[in-house]
Every structure is written in structure tokens, then in C-alpha cells.
Scaffold this motif. Structure first.
Motif, PDB file in Angstrom:
ATOM      1  N   LEU A 319      44.328   0.656  56.999  1.00  0.00           N
ATOM      2  CA  LEU A 319      43.237   0.037  56.667  1.00  0.00           C
ATOM      3  C   LEU A 319      42.168   0.573  56.134  1.00  0.00           C
ATOM      4  O   LEU A 319      40.780   0.170  56.207  1.00  0.00           O
ATOM      5  N   ALA A 320      42.416   1.833  55.799  1.00  0.00           N
ATOM      6  CA  ALA A 320      41.419   2.563  55.136  1.00  0.00           C
ATOM      7  C   ALA A 320      41.002   1.909  53.825  1.00  0.00           C
ATOM      8  O   ALA A 320      39.990   2.330  53.108  1.00  0.00           O
ATOM      9  N   THR A 321      41.695   1.040  53.272  1.00  0.00           N
ATOM     10  CA  THR A 321      41.248   0.099  51.999  1.00  0.00           C
ATOM     11  C   THR A 321      39.994  -0.622  52.157  1.00  0.00           C
ATOM     12  O   THR A 321      39.328  -1.125  51.497  1.00  0.00           O
ATOM     13  N   VAL A 322      39.758  -0.937  53.686  1.00  0.00           N
ATOM     14  CA  VAL A 322      38.565  -1.843  53.971  1.00  0.00           C
ATOM     15  C   VAL A 322      37.304  -1.347  53.460  1.00  0.00           C
ATOM     16  O   VAL A 322      36.606  -1.951  52.791  1.00  0.00           O
ATOM     17  N   PRO A 323      37.065   0.117  53.872  1.00  0.00           N
ATOM     18  CA  PRO A 323      35.288   0.600  53.503  1.00  0.00           C
ATOM     19  C   PRO A 323      35.217   0.513  51.928  1.00  0.00           C
ATOM     20  O   PRO A 323      34.506  -0.068  51.247  1.00  0.00           O
ATOM     21  N   PRO A 324      36.165   0.887  50.978  1.00  0.00           N
ATOM     22  CA  PRO A 324      36.062   0.792  49.474  1.00  0.00           C
ATOM     23  C   PRO A 324      35.929  -0.689  49.115  1.00  0.00           C
ATOM     24  O   PRO A 324      35.247  -1.043  48.322  1.00  0.00           O
ATOM     25  N   THR A 325      36.854  -1.625  49.644  1.00  0.00           N
ATOM     26  CA  THR A 325      36.815  -2.921  49.303  1.00  0.00           C
ATOM     27  C   THR A 325      35.542  -3.618  49.648  1.00  0.00           C
ATOM     28  O   THR A 325      34.698  -4.418  48.767  1.00  0.00           O
ATOM     29  N   ALA A 326      35.063  -3.480  50.869  1.00  0.00           N
ATOM     30  CA  ALA A 326      33.540  -3.858  51.257  1.00  0.00           C
ATOM     31  C   ALA A 326      32.412  -3.247  50.371  1.00  0.00           C
ATOM     32  O   ALA A 326      31.543  -4.256  50.236  1.00  0.00           O
ATOM     33  N   ALA A 327      32.709  -2.160  50.072  1.00  0.00           N
ATOM     34  CA  ALA A 327      31.631  -1.325  49.255  1.00  0.00           C
ATOM     35  C   ALA A 327      31.601  -2.056  48.017  1.00  0.00           C
ATOM     36  O   ALA A 327      30.435  -2.345  47.616  1.00  0.00           O
ATOM     37  N   ILE A 328      32.759  -2.543  47.292  1.00  0.00           N
ATOM     38  CA  ILE A 328      32.745  -2.917  46.009  1.00  0.00           C
ATOM     39  C   ILE A 328      31.907  -4.393  45.972  1.00  0.00           C
ATOM     40  O   ILE A 328      31.051  -4.772  45.291  1.00  0.00           O
ATOM     41  N   GLY A 330      29.691  -5.462  48.442  1.00  0.00           N
ATOM     42  CA  GLY A 330      28.501  -5.112  48.573  1.00  0.00           C
ATOM     43  C   GLY A 330      27.650  -4.470  47.160  1.00  0.00           C
ATOM     44  O   GLY A 330      26.412  -5.117  47.064  1.00  0.00           O
ATOM     45  N   LYS A 331      28.375  -3.879  46.357  1.00  0.00           N
ATOM     46  CA  LYS A 331      27.781  -3.418  45.052  1.00  0.00           C
ATOM     47  C   LYS A 331      27.510  -4.489  44.106  1.00  0.00           C
ATOM     48  O   LYS A 331      26.583  -4.571  43.558  1.00  0.00           O
ATOM     49  N   LEU A 341      31.691 -13.212  51.808  1.00  0.00           N
ATOM     50  CA  LEU A 341      32.180 -12.709  50.756  1.00  0.00           C
ATOM     51  C   LEU A 341      33.406 -11.691  51.041  1.00  0.00           C
ATOM     52  O   LEU A 341      34.307 -11.817  50.234  1.00  0.00           O
ATOM     53  N   PHE A 342      33.284 -10.826  51.842  1.00  0.00           N
ATOM     54  CA  PHE A 342      34.155 -10.050  52.147  1.00  0.00           C
ATOM     55  C   PHE A 342      35.227 -10.783  52.945  1.00  0.00           C
ATOM     56  O   PHE A 342      36.506 -10.402  52.984  1.00  0.00           O
ATOM     57  N   GLY A 343      34.827 -11.626  53.734  1.00  0.00           N
ATOM     58  CA  GLY A 343      35.672 -12.647  54.336  1.00  0.00           C
ATOM     59  C   GLY A 343      36.678 -13.251  53.462  1.00  0.00           C
ATOM     60  O   GLY A 343      37.892 -13.439  53.740  1.00  0.00           O
ATOM     61  N   LEU A 344      36.335 -13.876  52.270  1.00  0.00           N
ATOM     62  CA  LEU A 344      37.100 -14.387  51.518  1.00  0.00           C
ATOM     63  C   LEU A 344      38.227 -13.179  50.787  1.00  0.00           C
ATOM     64  O   LEU A 344      39.229 -13.632  50.727  1.00  0.00           O
ATOM     65  N   THR A 345      37.701 -12.243  50.686  1.00  0.00           N
ATOM     66  CA  THR A 345      38.946 -11.045  50.225  1.00  0.00           C
ATOM     67  C   THR A 345      39.924 -10.799  51.258  1.00  0.00           C
ATOM     68  O   THR A 345      40.940 -10.705  50.923  1.00  0.00           O
ATOM     69  N   LEU A 346      39.327 -10.817  52.533  1.00  0.00           N
ATOM     70  CA  LEU A 346      40.487 -10.913  53.711  1.00  0.00           C
ATOM     71  C   LEU A 346      41.349 -12.160  53.767  1.00  0.00           C
ATOM     72  O   LEU A 346      42.502 -11.839  54.319  1.00  0.00           O
ATOM     73  N   LEU A 347      40.650 -13.169  53.393  1.00  0.00           N
ATOM     74  CA  LEU A 347      41.758 -14.437  53.353  1.00  0.00           C
ATOM     75  C   LEU A 347      42.810 -14.064  52.394  1.00  0.00           C
ATOM     76  O   LEU A 347      43.818 -14.327  52.484  1.00  0.00           O
TER      77      LEU A 347
END
Length: 403
Positions: A319-328, A330-331, A341-347
Motif C-alpha cells: 500500500l506504499a503506492t498510496v502516498p505518491p498517488t495522493a501526492a500526484i 494534490g499536485k 478526487l483521491f477517493g475516485l482513484t480508490l474507486l
């Protein structure tokens, strides 16, 4: 709006979010341990149970943008309390379910919706809105590590409970453990907390429309879909894979625990790395390493040591993919609607998760093993590594919003 947080308060908020995620993810990621005893007790069949868990994988993702949107608009407190209570209810009802439909309701709907409402999109969004920019990257890593620590703790504890008081008693114990996390909600979202207001931003749906028209955001979804397929397949069917290899059930529970422990390290490294390196390259390396690791596993002798080493390697990126995914995210779009928006990527992640859990059960019933699922996992992981490379990580016109 709360005052700016000092360094001590930053740590307290971060650890509270990590503690909530420890419970919701620990409960969710250990459900694979119940598949065999549940099947023995009910006789429903692996495919039926896998379908219920697959529905849960999808619903866990489907609730993320909805819970994130509510938290973005009204604050995360009530969302988190509701999630923990619903998760506890789902766990408590499961032992009473003797049909496939009943399992879909308890595990596929209630437990999944509850754990999803108390998971990444709400927690990372809530923490980001209260923390200074300089602390967000490392905080996301610590929060993510909390989920991994939950898997490390819950997997062996639940396995021991299953062996000592039966799977029903273990499931009821899980409900009690879930409710124990409720006091942490007040720390993360104290009374008087309100979501930050933005002027003339068009609202959440405007943000969603803008994001869905962004090619980089869609590529991020594609990679995260593969991540969900990989994780759901393994967390659901690793115990069955261990059984196929003639090894005791304890190897499966300890493998899941090792994944969680290893991912604590991976999450902390990823959280620190997003402040120094391009997140899309971090994701490409993670996904590529998974393809290589699964290929090595298929060639290795199937011993307990092999599973433990395999689990340790998987855990570094689990699940270490979560911080860089959320960071992108946010950027690209800032933090105002990060939960949504991060919730949609989790979907997208959990649509892959639905397929990973369900197709794994179908493959087992059709072929008697998981060979074709392993091959599909390798191909998808390699593809995910490639699709992250074209992502335009920080468009100049949106960088300012990330602050």
C-alpha cells in the motif's frame, strides 16, 4: 477553522489518523483468513464466498469518493464515526449469515462501506487540510504505515482467535476491536472543526469534471486499477494458495502479517520520497518490481521460507503506492477536494480489486489453482509501470493550488 498546528500537534493528528486506519485496514485485509473456515461451516463454496468479498472490494472503493465528498463539505468527524459503527455491525452480523446473499450484505456491503468510510480518502484528506504543506508527504506515509501495522497485528491475532474460539467468535471480537477506535476520531476531527472554504471554485462537481478531463489523472486511475487487482487477489486467495502448497494455515497468517510489517517500512520510505522525487517514477518502480517479484515466486520452491520472503518483498510496495498517488492528485488539483478526487482513484483501485478477488475464485474452481491469475498479475503490473510514465505531474497553473 482551527489554528495552525505546532509540531507536537502535527504528530498527534497524524498518529490519530494512522490509528483509525490501523483498525479499518487491519480488519479488511485479514478477511481472507475467514474464507476456509466460513466455507467449512456454511458449505457455500469458495466461488460464492469470493463473490461476496469481491463485492466488498468494489463497495470499499465506491464509498471512497462519496465519503470524501461529504467530509470535504461537512468535515470528517461524523463520516469516520459512521464508518466505524457500520464496520462493527457488518462484522457482528456475518456469523448469522448462512447464504450467499447474506454474506454479500454483511461483508460485501456493510463491512466494506464502513471500512471504506474510515479509510484513505477521508483520513488523508482530513490530515492534509489540517497539516502544513511541509508535513503532508511524511504524514501520508505514517498514516499509510498505520494501515500496514493493522494488517501485521490483526492477521495473527485473528488467526489465533479462529483457532481458539472459532471463526464466529473471531468475527465478533473484530466488531469489538473496531468500536475501540472511536475515541481517535475526536483527536483527528475535534469539536468545532470545519472543512476549509474556498471562494469561486465551482464546487466539488466542477472539480470532478475538471479532473476527469485530465489525461494524467486518468492514467493514474489506470495504474491504480492494477494495484487493486493485485492486492485483492492476494489478500483474498493467499491462504488458499498456501493450502494448495500443502503448508499449514499459520504460514498464510504470518505471510499477511509480514506483508503488513514490511509495508510499514515501504510506506515510510514512500512518504519521505514523494518530497524528493517525482511520484510517477516512484509508482513505475513499485509496479515494475511487483511483476518481477511474482515471476520469481512462480519459479521458486513453495516452502514456508519462500512465502515469507515473497511477503516481505510484496510488503515494500503493498500500500506504499498510496502516498505518491495522493501526492500526484494534490499536485494536480490541490487539497480542497482531495478526499473526493483521491477517493475516485480508490474507486478505480477497487474495481480492479473486485476483479482480482472474484476472478481468483473462478480460476480456482475452473482450473484447481491460481496459475492464470499469477500470469495476469504479472502482465497488469508491468502495464501499470508503463502507464505512469507519461503523467504530467505538476502543471504550472495548478501548482499554486497544492499549497
Amino acid at each position: 477553522m482551527l489554528r495552525s498546528l505546532g509540531s507536537r500537534d502535527v504528530m498527534v493528528v497524524t498518529l490519530a489518523a494512522a490509528g483509525i486506519l490501523m483498525v479499518t485496514m487491519g480488519a479488511r485485509q485479514s478477511l481472507g483468513l475467514f474464507v476456509s473456515p466460513l466455507n467449512t461451516s456454511t458449505g457455500l463454496g469458495i466461488a460464492t464466498i469470493s463473490f461476496a468479498l469481491a463485492v466488498g472490494q468494489f463497495m470499499w472503493g465506491a464509498i471512497q469518493p462519496l465519503a470524501g465528498a461529504v467530509a470535504d463539505r461537512h468535515g470528517p468527524g461524523k463520516v469516520l464515526v459512521g464508518g466505524l459503527v457500520v464496520l462493527a455491525i457488518g462484522s457482528a452480523l456475518t456469523p448469522w449469515m448462512t447464504s450467499g446473499f447474506g454474506l454479500v450484505v454483511s461483508l460485501g456491503l456493510l463491512s466494506a462501506i464502513g471500512s471504506g468510510a474510515g479509510s484513505f480518502s477521508v483520513l488523508i484528506g482530513a490530515a492534509a487540510q489540517r497539516l502544513p504543506l511541509s508535513a503532508r508527504g511524511s504524514a501520508s506515509g505514517v498514516i499509510n504505515a498505520g494501515g500496514s501495522f493493522g494488517q501485521f497485528v490483526f492477521a495473527p491475532v485473528l488467526q489465533k482467535l479462529i483457532q481458539s474460539i472459532g471463526w464466529m467468535g473471531a468475527m465478533w471480537s473484530l466488531a469489538v476491536m473496531t468500536l475501540a477506535a472511536l475515541p481517535l476520531v475526536r483527536v483527528l476531527a475535534p469539536k468545532g472543526y470545519e472543512a476549509p472554504k474556498a471562494h469561486d471554485d465551482g464546487g466539488v462537481w466542477s472539480a470532478v469534471r475538471r479532473a476527469m478531463g485530465d489525461r494524467s489523472y486518468l492514467l493514474l486511475h489506470a495504474g491504480f486499477f492494477t494495484c487493486g487487482f493485485h492486492i485483492a487477489f492476494l489478500v483474498t486467495h493467499l491462504p488458499s494458495e498456501v493450502d494448495l502448497c500443502g503448508l499449514p494455515a499459520g504460514v498464510a497468517s504470518w505471510s499477511l502479517a509480514i506483508i503488513g510489517l514490511s509495508n510499514i517500512v515501504g510506506s515510510l520510505i514512500a512518504g519521505a520520497a514523494v518530497s524528493r522525487y517525482s511520484s510517477k517514477y516512484i509508482l513505475a518502480v513499485m509496479y515494475g518490481s511487483r511483476a518481477l517479484l511474482v515471476a520469481v515466486y512462480l519459479l521458486a520452491p513453495k516452502t514456508a521460507l519462500t512465502f515469507y520472503l515473497f511477503a516481505a518483498g510484496l510488503g515494500l510496495t503493498w500500500l506504499a503506492t498510496v502516498p505518491p498517488t495522493a501526492a500526484i492528485v494534490g499536485k494536480l488539483f490541490g487539497i480542497r477536494y482531495l478526499g473526493t478526487l483521491f477517493g475516485l482513484t480508490l474507486l478505480s483501485h477497487q474495481i480492479g480489486g473486485f476483479l482480482g478477488a472474484w476472478l481468483g475464485g473462478l480460476a480456482f474452481m475452473e482450473f484447481g489453482d491460481f496459475s492464470w491469475m499469477w500470469y495476469a498479475d504479472i502482465a497488469l503490473a508491468a502495464l501499470a509501470a508503463v502507464v505512469n510514465l507519461p503523467i504530467r505531474e505538476a502543471p504550472p497553473q495548478r501548482v499554486a493550488l497544492a499549497t
